[in-house]
Design an enzyme around this catalytic site. Sequence first.
Site, mmCIF file in Angstrom:
data_model
loop_
_atom_site.group_PDB
_atom_site.id
_atom_site.type_symbol
_atom_site.label_atom_id
_atom_site.label_comp_id
_atom_site.label_asym_id
_atom_site.label_seq_id
_atom_site.Cartn_x
_atom_site.Cartn_y
_atom_site.Cartn_z
ATOM 1 N N THR A 329 0.838 -1.198 0.000
ATOM 2 C CA THR A 329 0.000 0.000 0.000
ATOM 3 C C THR A 329 0.875 1.251 0.000
ATOM 4 O O THR A 329 0.618 2.218 -0.727
ATOM 5 C CB THR A 329 -0.922 0.009 1.227
ATOM 6 O OG1 THR A 329 -1.753 -1.159 1.209
ATOM 7 C CG2 THR A 329 -1.805 1.244 1.250
ATOM 8 N N GLN A 359 -6.157 -2.000 -2.588
ATOM 9 C CA GLN A 359 -5.482 -0.761 -2.187
ATOM 10 C C GLN A 359 -4.655 -0.195 -3.341
ATOM 11 O O GLN A 359 -3.808 -0.896 -3.910
ATOM 12 C CB GLN A 359 -4.564 -1.001 -0.984
ATOM 13 C CG GLN A 359 -5.296 -1.394 0.288
ATOM 14 C CD GLN A 359 -5.405 -2.898 0.466
ATOM 15 O OE1 GLN A 359 -5.391 -3.649 -0.509
ATOM 16 N NE2 GLN A 359 -5.508 -3.337 1.700
ATOM 17 N N GLN A 381 -10.131 2.316 -3.478
ATOM 18 C CA GLN A 381 -9.724 2.002 -2.107
ATOM 19 C C GLN A 381 -8.395 2.690 -1.790
ATOM 20 O O GLN A 381 -7.434 2.601 -2.553
ATOM 21 C CB GLN A 381 -9.595 0.494 -1.921
ATOM 22 C CG GLN A 381 -9.268 0.080 -0.491
ATOM 23 C CD GLN A 381 -9.375 -1.421 -0.258
ATOM 24 O OE1 GLN A 381 -9.912 -2.145 -1.093
ATOM 25 N NE2 GLN A 381 -8.886 -1.881 0.873
ATOM 26 N N ASP A 382 -8.354 3.405 -0.643
ATOM 27 C CA ASP A 382 -7.126 4.054 -0.163
ATOM 28 C C ASP A 382 -6.618 5.142 -1.112
ATOM 29 O O ASP A 382 -5.426 5.190 -1.441
ATOM 30 C CB ASP A 382 -6.019 3.020 0.079
ATOM 31 C CG ASP A 382 -6.318 2.111 1.257
ATOM 32 O OD1 ASP A 382 -7.390 2.274 1.873
ATOM 33 O OD2 ASP A 382 -5.481 1.248 1.566
ATOM 34 N N ASP A 403 -12.199 3.265 2.778
ATOM 35 C CA ASP A 403 -11.133 3.930 3.547
ATOM 36 C C ASP A 403 -10.361 4.914 2.679
ATOM 37 O O ASP A 403 -9.127 4.979 2.732
ATOM 38 C CB ASP A 403 -10.154 2.896 4.121
ATOM 39 C CG ASP A 403 -10.851 1.781 4.882
ATOM 40 O OD1 ASP A 403 -11.932 2.027 5.450
ATOM 41 O OD2 ASP A 403 -10.319 0.658 4.895
ATOM 42 N N ARG A 471 -14.316 4.325 9.953
ATOM 43 C CA ARG A 471 -14.224 3.147 10.814
ATOM 44 C C ARG A 471 -12.840 3.126 11.473
ATOM 45 O O ARG A 471 -11.869 3.669 10.924
ATOM 46 C CB ARG A 471 -14.489 1.860 10.027
ATOM 47 C CG ARG A 471 -13.569 1.609 8.840
ATOM 48 C CD ARG A 471 -13.917 0.299 8.157
ATOM 49 N NE ARG A 471 -13.002 -0.032 7.071
ATOM 50 C CZ ARG A 471 -12.731 -1.263 6.669
ATOM 51 N NH1 ARG A 471 -13.287 -2.302 7.277
ATOM 52 N NH2 ARG A 471 -11.922 -1.489 5.662
ATOM 53 N N TRP A 473 -9.476 2.107 12.186
ATOM 54 C CA TRP A 473 -8.402 1.278 11.647
ATOM 55 C C TRP A 473 -7.446 0.838 12.752
ATOM 56 O O TRP A 473 -6.987 -0.298 12.776
ATOM 57 C CB TRP A 473 -7.663 2.081 10.577
ATOM 58 C CG TRP A 473 -6.530 1.388 9.899
ATOM 59 C CD1 TRP A 473 -6.377 0.046 9.713
ATOM 60 C CD2 TRP A 473 -5.398 2.013 9.289
ATOM 61 N NE1 TRP A 473 -5.204 -0.202 9.017
ATOM 62 C CE2 TRP A 473 -4.596 0.978 8.752
ATOM 63 C CE3 TRP A 473 -4.994 3.336 9.135
ATOM 64 C CZ2 TRP A 473 -3.405 1.249 8.080
ATOM 65 C CZ3 TRP A 473 -3.813 3.597 8.459
ATOM 66 C CH2 TRP A 473 -3.030 2.567 7.941
#
Length: 566
Positions: A329, A359, A381-382, A403, A471, A473
Site C-alpha cells: 500500500t 489498495q 480504495q485508499d 477507507d 471506521r 483502523w
Amino acid sequence: MAFKNLSVLTLCVFLLLSTLASLSIADNNNTAPIIPPETVCHSTKDPSFCKTVLANQNGSVLDYGRISARKSLSQSRKFLNLVNSYLQDTSSLSLPTIRALEDCQFLAELIFEYLSNIHDIVDQYSNVLPTSQAEDLHTMLSAVLTNQETCLESLETTASDQRVKNDLSSSLSDDTKLHSVSLSLFMKGWVPEKKILTSWQSNGRHLGFRNGRLPLKMSNRVRAIYDSARRHGRKLLQSSEDSESVVVSDIVVVSQDGSGNFTTINAAIDAAPNNTVASDGYFLIFVTEGEYQEYVSIAKNKKYLMMVGDGINRTIITGDHNVVDNYTTFNSATFAVVAQGFVAVNITFRNKAGPSKQQAVAVRNGADMSTFYSCGFEGYQDTLYTHSLRQFYRECDIYGTVDFIFGNAAVVFQTCNMYPRLPSSKQFNAITAQGRTDPNQNTGTSIHNATIKPAPDLAPSVGTVKTYLGRPWKEYSRTVYMQSFIDSFIDPSGWHVWDGNFALNTSYYAEYNNTGPGSNTTNRVTWLGYHIINVTDDSANFTVSNFLNGDVWLPPTGVPYLNGLI
C-alpha cells in the site's frame, strides 16, 4: 514574655523566607524532583515495559526522558542496520518481501533522523519547551510510531519469506514499545501541561489568495518565465509586490510539448535546490495542462517546493500501482512527498487501478507542514494516504470507496468535497480510516466545513450501497466532522466497525454542528468512543490553529484558511 514571643515569631519568619528563597533558587536552576521509576511509568501505555526501560535508574522525569530517548535512538540505528543487511543480498527474496524491506528502509531512515533531532533537544533542555518547539518534537515522536506501524504493515502483507518477517516484526514490536515510552516521558517532561485554546472571530482568516489567485513576489527574470508559462493555460496566479505575497526564489516550467524547461515532473524536481529554508522562498514548478503518467516521489531534502498546475482535471498526474500487482500500500502511490513545506495547487492526482485492484494510493503525504489547495484526488480504495506529520487541505475534491482518506497525520480538511463512489460488489464505502496507535500521539483527522455527497457513479445505487463516515483502523483512531454538509446517503448509524469490538471504546469519533439530511445523530452508534461535541469543549481542539498550529506555518503559503470555527 512579649519579647520572647516576638523573637520566636521573627525566627519563624526568617526560616520561612529562607525556605522560599531556596525553593526559588532550585526553581531557577530547573532542579526537577527525584521520583521512582514506578511512579513515572504508571501512566504510560505499558507500565511494566517502561519499568524494564528504566530499571536500576534513579532520577527525575527529565532524566528518565533522556534515558529513554537515548535508548530509542540506539535501537533505531540497530533496526536500520538490520533492514540494510537483508537488502544487501536480495537474490533469495521474493518481490513482495523486497518491496516491504524497501518501505522499512525508507521509514527507518526517517525514524533515525527524527530521533536524532529529538535526542539533541532533550539532552540540552531541562525545562518545558516553547509551545511551537514542543509541538514540532511531539509531531516527530508521533511520526516515529507511525513509521514503525507502517513498516510492520508492509511486512504483514508479504506472503512469503517468513524468516524475514518474523525477525523484523519481533524487533519492531519491542522498539515500538520503547518509542511509546519515549513519547510519554517527553510529554511529561518537556511539553507544557495545558495547551492554550484560542478563541477566534467567526470569520477566521483569509490570507494571500485574492479572487482565487495567488500573489507571487518574484524577481524580473523569474516573472518573465512565469508570464510566458502561464500563457499555456488560465491565469490562476498573479504577480505582486504586496507584503503578504508568496515569495518565489525561482521557477521552472514543465510542458509535454517541449516549450518549457522540462517535459517531466521528476526532472523538474531533480533540478530543485536541496535543503532550502522557508525564508528563501519557494522553488516553483509550474506544470502546464496535460496528463503526466509518472510516479513522482519528492524526497525529504527537496524542501519548500510549490507545484502549481493549470487546474483540476487539466493538469493530471496518473498511475496504476496497486496491492494486487505486488506493490505494498505504501509504495503503490502515484505521487508521494516527504519534503517539509510542500505546497500543491490546481492539480489532479489519480490512481486509475480500479476497484478490483484493492489498495491503490493516488497520493501519499508524509511531509510536515504540507498544503494542498484546489487539488483533486481520484482513486477507489485508499485514495489519499495522509501518512504522518502535519497537513492541510483546502477546497479539494476527493473521490474513493473503501477507507479512501486514511493514515495517521494531524490533518485538517477544510471546505473540501468528499465524493464516495461506486465500490466493487459486496463492498461498502468508508470515507475515513484513521490510524492512531498511541494515546499520546497528536494525530487525527479533522473535517471542517466540508461537503459530503455521492459521486455520479454512486448516486443511482445509494439505496443498495452502504456508506459510512469512517471506521477505526487502529486502537486510538480519531476523526471529527465539524460544520459540514452531510447528504442523505450516509448510513444513519454514521460509523462502521473494523473488526468486532476492536477500538470501539478507545477510539475518538465526534460530530459537531453538521448540516444536511445525513447529519442527524439520532440513530448514530452508541460506542463509548463516539461523541456529539459542542463549541465549549472538544470542537476548538480540532481547528487549524489549535490542532495544526497552522498560524505559524500556513500564512507564507498564501493558501486561504479559517483558523477557528465558522
